[in-house]
Motif scaffolding. Sequence first.
Motif, short mmCIF file in Angstrom:
data_model
loop_
_atom_site.label_atom_id
_atom_site.label_comp_id
_atom_site.label_asym_id
_atom_site.label_seq_id
_atom_site.Cartn_x
_atom_site.Cartn_y
_atom_site.Cartn_z
N ALA A 13 7.61 17.07 -29.52
CA ALA A 13 8.74 17.33 -30.48
C ALA A 13 9.19 16.18 -30.97
O ALA A 13 9.19 15.15 -30.22
CB ALA A 13 9.31 18.51 -29.97
N ALA A 14 9.43 16.23 -31.99
CA ALA A 14 10.05 15.01 -32.94
C ALA A 14 11.44 14.82 -32.37
O ALA A 14 12.38 15.85 -31.98
CB ALA A 14 10.13 15.13 -34.28
N ASP A 15 12.09 13.51 -32.20
CA ASP A 15 13.31 13.39 -32.02
C ASP A 15 13.72 14.14 -30.62
O ASP A 15 15.02 14.80 -30.53
CB ASP A 15 14.57 13.76 -32.88
CG ASP A 15 14.19 12.86 -34.13
OD1 ASP A 15 13.75 11.54 -33.92
OD2 ASP A 15 14.36 13.16 -35.47
N THR A 16 13.06 13.94 -29.53
CA THR A 16 13.26 14.75 -28.26
C THR A 16 13.17 13.88 -27.03
O THR A 16 12.29 12.79 -27.03
CB THR A 16 12.48 16.00 -28.04
OG1 THR A 16 12.35 16.77 -29.13
CG2 THR A 16 12.64 16.56 -26.80
N ARG A 17 14.04 13.94 -26.21
CA ARG A 17 13.98 13.12 -24.91
C ARG A 17 13.15 13.91 -23.93
O ARG A 17 13.54 14.81 -23.54
CB ARG A 17 15.51 12.77 -24.47
CG ARG A 17 15.53 12.02 -23.07
CD ARG A 17 16.79 11.94 -22.58
NE ARG A 17 17.38 10.74 -23.33
CZ ARG A 17 18.59 10.11 -22.80
NH1 ARG A 17 19.29 10.60 -21.64
NH2 ARG A 17 19.16 9.19 -23.43
N TYR A 18 12.15 13.08 -23.19
CA TYR A 18 11.36 13.56 -22.35
C TYR A 18 11.43 12.78 -21.09
O TYR A 18 11.62 11.61 -21.30
CB TYR A 18 9.81 13.53 -22.67
CG TYR A 18 9.53 14.37 -23.76
CD1 TYR A 18 9.01 15.63 -23.56
CD2 TYR A 18 9.60 13.96 -25.36
CE1 TYR A 18 8.75 16.75 -24.66
CE2 TYR A 18 9.36 15.17 -26.13
CZ TYR A 18 8.92 16.27 -25.99
OH TYR A 18 8.62 17.33 -26.79
N THR A 19 11.35 13.40 -20.00
CA THR A 19 11.51 12.73 -18.60
C THR A 19 10.21 12.86 -18.00
O THR A 19 9.40 13.81 -17.60
CB THR A 19 12.52 13.19 -17.88
OG1 THR A 19 13.65 13.21 -18.40
CG2 THR A 19 12.46 12.42 -16.23
N THR B 111 12.38 8.65 -25.78
CA THR B 111 12.77 9.49 -26.85
C THR B 111 11.70 9.34 -27.81
O THR B 111 11.39 8.10 -28.38
CB THR B 111 14.05 9.18 -27.42
OG1 THR B 111 15.00 9.31 -26.39
CG2 THR B 111 14.41 10.12 -28.64
N THR B 112 10.99 10.52 -28.43
CA THR B 112 10.09 10.47 -29.65
C THR B 112 10.76 10.22 -30.80
O THR B 112 11.89 10.46 -31.12
CB THR B 112 9.15 11.77 -29.62
OG1 THR B 112 10.34 12.99 -30.07
CG2 THR B 112 8.51 12.09 -28.10
N GLY B 113 9.89 9.79 -31.95
CA GLY B 113 10.25 9.72 -33.15
C GLY B 113 9.99 10.70 -34.03
O GLY B 113 10.22 11.69 -33.38
N PRO B 114 10.21 10.72 -35.09
CA PRO B 114 10.10 9.36 -35.98
C PRO B 114 11.61 8.54 -36.09
O PRO B 114 12.64 9.43 -35.91
CB PRO B 114 9.72 9.70 -37.40
CG PRO B 114 10.05 11.39 -37.59
CD PRO B 114 10.17 11.87 -36.27
N VAL B 115 11.49 7.30 -36.30
CA VAL B 115 12.89 6.63 -36.37
C VAL B 115 13.41 6.88 -37.86
O VAL B 115 12.51 7.08 -38.74
CB VAL B 115 12.65 5.14 -36.05
CG1 VAL B 115 12.36 4.87 -34.41
CG2 VAL B 115 11.69 4.45 -36.94
N PRO B 116 14.54 6.74 -38.03
CA PRO B 116 15.17 6.84 -39.40
C PRO B 116 14.65 5.38 -40.16
O PRO B 116 14.64 4.46 -39.51
CB PRO B 116 16.69 6.92 -39.26
CG PRO B 116 16.77 6.05 -37.77
CD PRO B 116 15.64 6.50 -37.01
N THR B 117 14.55 5.57 -41.56
CA THR B 117 14.29 4.74 -42.39
C THR B 117 15.14 4.65 -43.75
O THR B 117 15.50 5.79 -43.79
CB THR B 117 12.59 4.53 -42.93
OG1 THR B 117 12.53 5.76 -43.53
CG2 THR B 117 11.69 4.59 -41.52
N VAL B 118 15.21 3.62 -44.33
CA VAL B 118 15.63 3.54 -45.68
C VAL B 118 14.89 4.04 -46.76
O VAL B 118 13.57 3.27 -46.95
CB VAL B 118 16.48 2.26 -45.90
CG1 VAL B 118 17.07 2.23 -47.30
CG2 VAL B 118 17.32 1.84 -44.79
#
Length: 744
Positions: A591-597, A633-640
């Motif tokens: 999943a996007a924008d999710t913290r996994y352990t 933590t999965t992406g995507p990272v924010p961009t301009v």
Amino acid sequence: MKIRHWGSGITVALVLCGSLVAGPASSAAEPIVPGHLPYPAGGTSVLGDGIDAGNRNAQLAETVPAQINQSWRAEPPHCPSSGGSSAVSISVSGNRTVVVDRQYQCSWLSAYETGTGKLLWRHGYHFAHVAKIDGLRVYLAHDNPETSQMVLDAFDVNTGALLWASPYVSEYRTVFGSGVVMGGYYALDASTGINRFVAGPSATSEPSLIEAGRVIYNGQGLVEAFSATTGKSIWKYVKPGGNSGPGAGTAAASVHNGRLYIPSISYTEQTLVLEAATGKYIRTLPNSEIPVAFDGRIGIFTTSGYSEPSVITAVDLETGAVQWTHRLGMKDQNYGYEVVSSAPIIANGLVWILAGVDTGTPGQLLALDEITGRVRSGTEVACPPAFGGNLAIAQHRVFVPTTCGVQTYVPGAADTAAPTVTGRTPAASATNVSQDADITAAFNEVVSGVNESTFTLKNPAGTVIPATVTYNETIRVATLNPTAALAADTKYTVTLTGSARAIRDASNNALATTQWTLTTGPGPTVMNRTAWFATGVSQTADVTATFSEPVIGVSATTFTLKNPAGAAVPATVTYNPTSRVATLNPTTTLAADTRYTATLTGSATAIRDVAGNPLADNPSEKEPSATTSWYFTTGPVPTVISRSPAVNATAVSRTANITATFSEPVTGTSGNYFMLSNATTGAMVPVELYSYNAATRVATLNPRGTLTANTKYTVTLTSSTYGGIRDAAGNPLQTTRWTFTTGP
């Protein structure tokens, strides 16, 4: 190793490495024959400082065996601000036991029934010294806080009634005999307290004893005897070494078989021996830092050095030959133990010693064989020994001074139980054991026979590992210290061999031979891992871990990935033994924008090396965790996705605002994370206002004042480890810069 000393030689000795050393052979040294006097009709007595008024700490006609059982214990109430209570004086006469307990700024004089411990009477003081029993009277020197003077009291031993009190006392050390009692220069009538005489001007302030009508003073550089009737000098002996030779100092002397034994305050000096009747010099003997215990021609001396073990020594009083030397326990290789007791006591062929680490650790009551010096029994005393207290034996009982009052013991049944191992380090089947570790075994009772042949360590081939073996009888712990580092990742076998000639207790009950194994490390660790606390991780990335050594047990149950809800992510797990890399490949896109352990589990049946050492999270810790976890933590990272002014724009209005539109909602679009600077000088442009529109995802920077004409400016959007522009999942914006140039 510097050993601590707590005070003058009358109360302290040290206890170090538990062993027995035979004395040097001597044709003049006769075999030790313990005295066995008939038990007196009224029982034995202890007067509070030595066995009798002459400090004749001689063999007692007692029948107490080596095996004893705990009996009653008595402790006075605690005074305000007192953290504990120390029984510093124990006197016994018939069915009366009189104890002085000291606390912080208060002391108690208590009388108990010897057989039951029942309190009979008690008096309180600011400071009290040692109590002495003389028949039906108890003598005690104490201070008077109101007058700042000392007082000597006499009490009825049965009722505690004050018989008389005298201010004629110059020192706390009290001695009696020949019908007088003395506390310093003054000789008081023992029945009335009336001052009979004052000792001669050359007398020191503290008498040592009264013996055969003589008052003996041991002073600085001088020993002198006075008449106990007139106070006139009988003889003088000038110490040839002054205050630095044999008998140096003013420690209490002892008398035995017509001879005075005067210890030295310096542990490097010797005991001075004089004829008690004439003061004639006889000889010197080894020094004893606490009073000597006597039996016939044998003396039991206690000594301690600053860099060697403390010892109990049996010395032939006629020849000075050492019959045996017993070295007491040791905490470890760096810290020694101290004996917190008065003189040893000899009774029934046994030498009783009270040993302890300090006044905060339970002590050990040891019974040594008088002939051989070997331990016959060891009894742990629940409370720490009392500093300065006297060990006593009387009325078929042992009286022990502790920091929680007086503890008594009575004869016990014959010991038929075999000793057992109560603790071991490393534990049985331990793994990840340091290659430099010592191996220890703790026993439930004092044992003997622990040596390099009965406490062994063997490698898988059955070869005995060279080691030094020591045994601390005070805490009953045997230690095996290998002479070289052990091999890595190797299983060793520890063996404690018990038999009538190997490890056994004082009653010759053999330990059941005991074995256990241990495996040395180092345990495997994770050297590298992908996505370790990373952000912006690809939703299709694999998760990998590289180990420090080849491992086994890597599977889908020992290498897992879980989402924030704790649900396991389906994945394929593989392990490459050549590269030592484990790989977890999720079967679906994350999943996007999710913290996994991610978790790697180590144990004897999970991830471990080929020797069986489980995976360790941090091997430098005393108890490393067998589970290694990290998150990402999965992406995507924010961009301009758009900006104004545009990249490299020219003729930009000098009053224009700066805006940036992001690909997703973000936070942190202000301060040091959204900046405008002069592209040439780097000077920051003051900002009037920052704003962010969550609906349109637009951040706006409003410069303070009008920008300079025809000037290039740089816009910077950034993040940091602890803040800056990032999305709701914490993925940071990668630093973004562009320039523009203003118009005229």
